[in-house]
Design a protein around this motif. Structure first.
Motif, PDB file in Angstrom:
ATOM      1  N   ILE A   1       0.856  -1.206   0.000  1.00  0.00           N
ATOM      2  CA  ILE A   1       0.000   0.000   0.000  1.00  0.00           C
ATOM      3  C   ILE A   1       0.887   1.250   0.000  1.00  0.00           C
ATOM      4  O   ILE A   1       0.617   2.222  -0.722  1.00  0.00           O
ATOM      5  CB  ILE A   1      -0.957  -0.002   1.218  1.00  0.00           C
ATOM      6  N   ASP A   2       1.974   1.215   0.769  1.00  0.00           N
ATOM      7  CA  ASP A   2       2.903   2.365   0.767  1.00  0.00           C
ATOM      8  C   ASP A   2       3.493   2.572  -0.621  1.00  0.00           C
ATOM      9  O   ASP A   2       3.529   3.694  -1.133  1.00  0.00           O
ATOM     10  CB  ASP A   2       4.049   2.127   1.764  1.00  0.00           C
ATOM     11  N   ALA A   3       3.982   1.477  -1.221  1.00  0.00           N
ATOM     12  CA  ALA A   3       4.592   1.592  -2.556  1.00  0.00           C
ATOM     13  C   ALA A   3       3.573   2.121  -3.562  1.00  0.00           C
ATOM     14  O   ALA A   3       3.885   2.958  -4.418  1.00  0.00           O
ATOM     15  CB  ALA A   3       5.130   0.238  -3.006  1.00  0.00           C
ATOM     16  N   LYS A   4       2.362   1.667  -3.434  1.00  0.00           N
ATOM     17  CA  LYS A   4       1.329   2.099  -4.385  1.00  0.00           C
ATOM     18  C   LYS A   4       1.073   3.605  -4.294  1.00  0.00           C
ATOM     19  O   LYS A   4       0.735   4.236  -5.297  1.00  0.00           O
ATOM     20  CB  LYS A   4       0.027   1.325  -4.137  1.00  0.00           C
ATOM     21  N   GLN A   5       1.221   4.179  -3.080  1.00  0.00           N
ATOM     22  CA  GLN A   5       0.998   5.628  -2.974  1.00  0.00           C
ATOM     23  C   GLN A   5       2.019   6.371  -3.835  1.00  0.00           C
ATOM     24  O   GLN A   5       1.690   7.324  -4.549  1.00  0.00           O
ATOM     25  CB  GLN A   5       1.095   6.111  -1.511  1.00  0.00           C
ATOM     26  N   ARG A   6       3.290   5.933  -3.775  1.00  0.00           N
ATOM     27  CA  ARG A   6       4.341   6.591  -4.570  1.00  0.00           C
ATOM     28  C   ARG A   6       4.076   6.430  -6.057  1.00  0.00           C
ATOM     29  O   ARG A   6       4.146   7.382  -6.832  1.00  0.00           O
ATOM     30  CB  ARG A   6       5.714   5.970  -4.246  1.00  0.00           C
ATOM     31  N   TYR A   7       3.771   5.196  -6.460  1.00  0.00           N
ATOM     32  CA  TYR A   7       3.566   4.949  -7.891  1.00  0.00           C
ATOM     33  C   TYR A   7       2.321   5.684  -8.415  1.00  0.00           C
ATOM     34  O   TYR A   7       2.317   6.166  -9.547  1.00  0.00           O
ATOM     35  CB  TYR A   7       3.442   3.452  -8.164  1.00  0.00           C
ATOM     36  N   ALA A   8       1.297   5.742  -7.600  1.00  0.00           N
ATOM     37  CA  ALA A   8       0.063   6.419  -8.060  1.00  0.00           C
ATOM     38  C   ALA A   8       0.339   7.903  -8.277  1.00  0.00           C
ATOM     39  O   ALA A   8      -0.110   8.488  -9.275  1.00  0.00           O
ATOM     40  CB  ALA A   8      -1.057   6.217  -7.037  1.00  0.00           C
ATOM     41  N   ARG A   9       1.083   8.507  -7.341  1.00  0.00           N
ATOM     42  CA  ARG A   9       1.401   9.936  -7.519  1.00  0.00           C
ATOM     43  C   ARG A   9       2.217  10.141  -8.787  1.00  0.00           C
ATOM     44  O   ARG A   9       2.018  11.085  -9.537  1.00  0.00           O
ATOM     45  CB  ARG A   9       2.146  10.467  -6.288  1.00  0.00           C
ATOM     46  N   ARG A  10       3.161   9.219  -9.037  1.00  0.00           N
ATOM     47  CA  ARG A  10       4.008   9.320 -10.237  1.00  0.00           C
ATOM     48  C   ARG A  10       3.154   9.170 -11.508  1.00  0.00           C
ATOM     49  O   ARG A  10       3.306   9.950 -12.455  1.00  0.00           O
ATOM     50  CB  ARG A  10       5.081   8.218 -10.169  1.00  0.00           C
ATOM     51  N   LEU A  11       2.264   8.207 -11.518  1.00  0.00           N
ATOM     52  CA  LEU A  11       1.402   8.013 -12.687  1.00  0.00           C
ATOM     53  C   LEU A  11       0.512   9.243 -12.905  1.00  0.00           C
ATOM     54  O   LEU A  11       0.288   9.666 -14.044  1.00  0.00           O
ATOM     55  CB  LEU A  11       0.529   6.759 -12.517  1.00  0.00           C
ATOM     56  N   ALA A  12       0.045   9.820 -11.796  1.00  0.00           N
ATOM     57  CA  ALA A  12      -0.790  11.027 -11.921  1.00  0.00           C
ATOM     58  C   ALA A  12       0.035  12.149 -12.557  1.00  0.00           C
ATOM     59  O   ALA A  12      -0.431  12.832 -13.471  1.00  0.00           O
ATOM     60  CB  ALA A  12      -1.328  11.434 -10.556  1.00  0.00           C
ATOM     61  N   GLU A  13       1.294  12.330 -12.089  1.00  0.00           N
ATOM     62  CA  GLU A  13       2.154  13.383 -12.689  1.00  0.00           C
ATOM     63  C   GLU A  13       2.301  13.161 -14.193  1.00  0.00           C
ATOM     64  O   GLU A  13       2.226  14.097 -14.985  1.00  0.00           O
ATOM     65  CB  GLU A  13       3.562  13.312 -12.085  1.00  0.00           C
TER      66      GLU A  13
END
Ligand SMILES: Cc1ncc(COP(=O)(O)O)c(C=O)c1O
Length: 436
Positions: A273-285
């Motif tokens: 879940i922690d890793a997904k927060q980082r990746y989701a923000r990156r995908l959003a950017e």
């Protein structure tokens, strides 16, 4: 043909090979767990023992709930939960229209009737809309944490208690998601999760239900876990015990090989879940480089998404051609993962909910009792993409997936900028004309 000629227009796809997020990973230790289960010879587990008990214990502990019940699908877990709270013919259940149909479909088997409710702009259950649909027959409410983003649970819980309704949470997109620091699936009478292949905890096929109510657990067992399990688990003095040997008609036991594969994943859920927060923000950017595209289901305000997928909305006034053009353009560049979630067509558009039918009763009342503009807007203008979770040993593979997404969004953003510049200087046709 310039370097930014889109593959859609005959250019070379920016990704050398079609790319989708690979899930589930076949990590050697997960495969070894399956081999060990095979070697044990236990390909059916009749009672609460072995990997089934280990999985249930881990699930109960992770959710601070006393009872978990593994099933052979998420649909079975939901059916068992609805049966567990005692729903039957004539009962109405407030249910989101913006969800996968399995959230509600098993209600028909009980003769209960889902009454469809619109969502908020981020896909979450809308209690304001639900309030207008409460009748004297309403007995329960089921909510789905769509794409992993928790519903507004303070609001949902107070709505349910104000109207005296049992609350079931469909957490099939939301393993490990939290609301105000508390895991979803723990707010009502029961939580239900799918463990199907694509889900964050993947057994191939499978499901799990969790509850703090002994009565719900016992009835849920009676539906699909007859004989040895029910006989050992149920209170011999209880009124339902005489049914333990036969159960109440179905068999919902899970396959031990699937549960063996899923069990080692449970311990890693919080890290994922922690890793997904980082990746989701990156995908959003990456997608926000394209004008008119906005991430809809990012975590916020104490709602931490499990990011089963990240949902984006496309404004067709800003990006002519809108969502369908963008998805087609990205798919043509090789990004196969990005798609339109067709299976989650709002339920009010599906025949089953327009003409409800049940094997145990007939209905003289409809499921569809309102207009659903917000769900329809989301269905028309959104796309989704998988979000990596970086399981140990697969971090590089997950980074490569996000890089691939970046190549595609860069190319599309570059193409659109080029078109705009040409349009400004040579008064070309508006951006996107010809692809609408
Ligand atoms: C929101 C939701 N609920 C329920 C289910 C049903 O789960 P299963 O396919 O394991 O029966 C799914 C499966 O995709 C789902 O997405």
């Amino acid at each position: 043909m310039s370097a930014t000629t889109l593959a859609l227009d005959g250019g070379i796809p920016v990704l050398g090979q079609p790319t989708a997020y690979p899930w589930p990973k076949l990590r050697p230790d997960w495969c070894e767990a399956v081999n060990q289960q095979l070697a044990s010879g236990r390909l059916s587990i009749y009672d609460r023992s072995g990997v089934v008990a280990e999985f249930e214990d881990a699930w109960s502990e992770g959710h601070s709930l006393p009872y978990s019940l593994v099933t052979n699908s998420g649909t079975a877990a939901l059916h068992s939960a609805f049966y567990g709270i005692g729903l039957g013919p004539g009962d109405e259940v407030l249910c989101p229209t913006y969800t996968f149909f399995a959230t509600a479909a098993s209600l028909f088997q009980l003769g209960a009737l889902p009454v469809l409710v619109d969502c908020r702009p981020d896909g979450a259950f809308d209690t304001n809309h639900a309030a207008a649909l409460v009748t004297e027959r309403t007995k329960a409410i089921v909510v789905t944490h769509m794409w992993g983003l928790p519903c507004e649970m303070d609001d949902v819980v107070s709505f349910a208690s104000r109207h005296g309704l049992d609350l079931i949470e469909d957490c099939s997109h939301a393993h490990g998601a939290t609301y105000a620091g508390r895991r979803v699936g723990t707010f009502g009478a029961a939580g239900a999760w799918s463990l199907q292949t694509q889900k964050l905890i993947a057994a191939g096929e499978g499901g799990v239900l969790a509850t703090d109510r002994r009565d719900v657990y016992d009835r849920a067992q009676l539906l699909g876990h007859f004989n040895k399990r029910a006989m050992k688990e149920m209170d011999p003095e209880g009124p339902l015990y005489p049914y333990a040997v036969t159960g109440h008609g179905l068999k919902y036991r899970a396959h031990p090989l699937g549960i063996a594969f899923a069990l080692p994943q449970v311990a890693e859920l919080t890290d994922w879940i922690d890793a997904k927060q980082r990746y989701a923000r990156r995908l959003a950017e990456l997608f926000h480089r394209i004008d008119g595209v906005t991430a809809v289901t990012l975590s916020r305000d104490g709602r931490v998404s499990a990011h089963y997928a990240l949902l984006f909305e496309v404004d067709p006034k800003v990006l002519p051609g809108g969502r369908d053009w963008l998805v087609a353009a990205c798919n043509a560049e090789g990004l196969e993962d990005m798609d339109v979630p067709k299976a989650t067509s709002p339920l009010h558009t599906l025949h089953l909910f327009q003409a409800p039918t049940s094997p145990v009763t007939s209905y003289d009342r409809p499921c569809v009792r309102a207009a659903y503009p917000v769900a329809e807007h989301l269905a028309a203008h959104t796309f989704k993409i998988s979000v990596p979770c970086a399981p140990r040993a697969f971090e590089d593979e997950d980074d490569r997936y996000v890089e691939a997404v970046g190549k595609v969004t860069d190319k599309i953003a570059g193409y659109l900028a080029e078109r705009r510049a040409q349009q400004a200087s040579a008064r070309l046709a508006p951006v996107g004309r010809g692809v609408e």
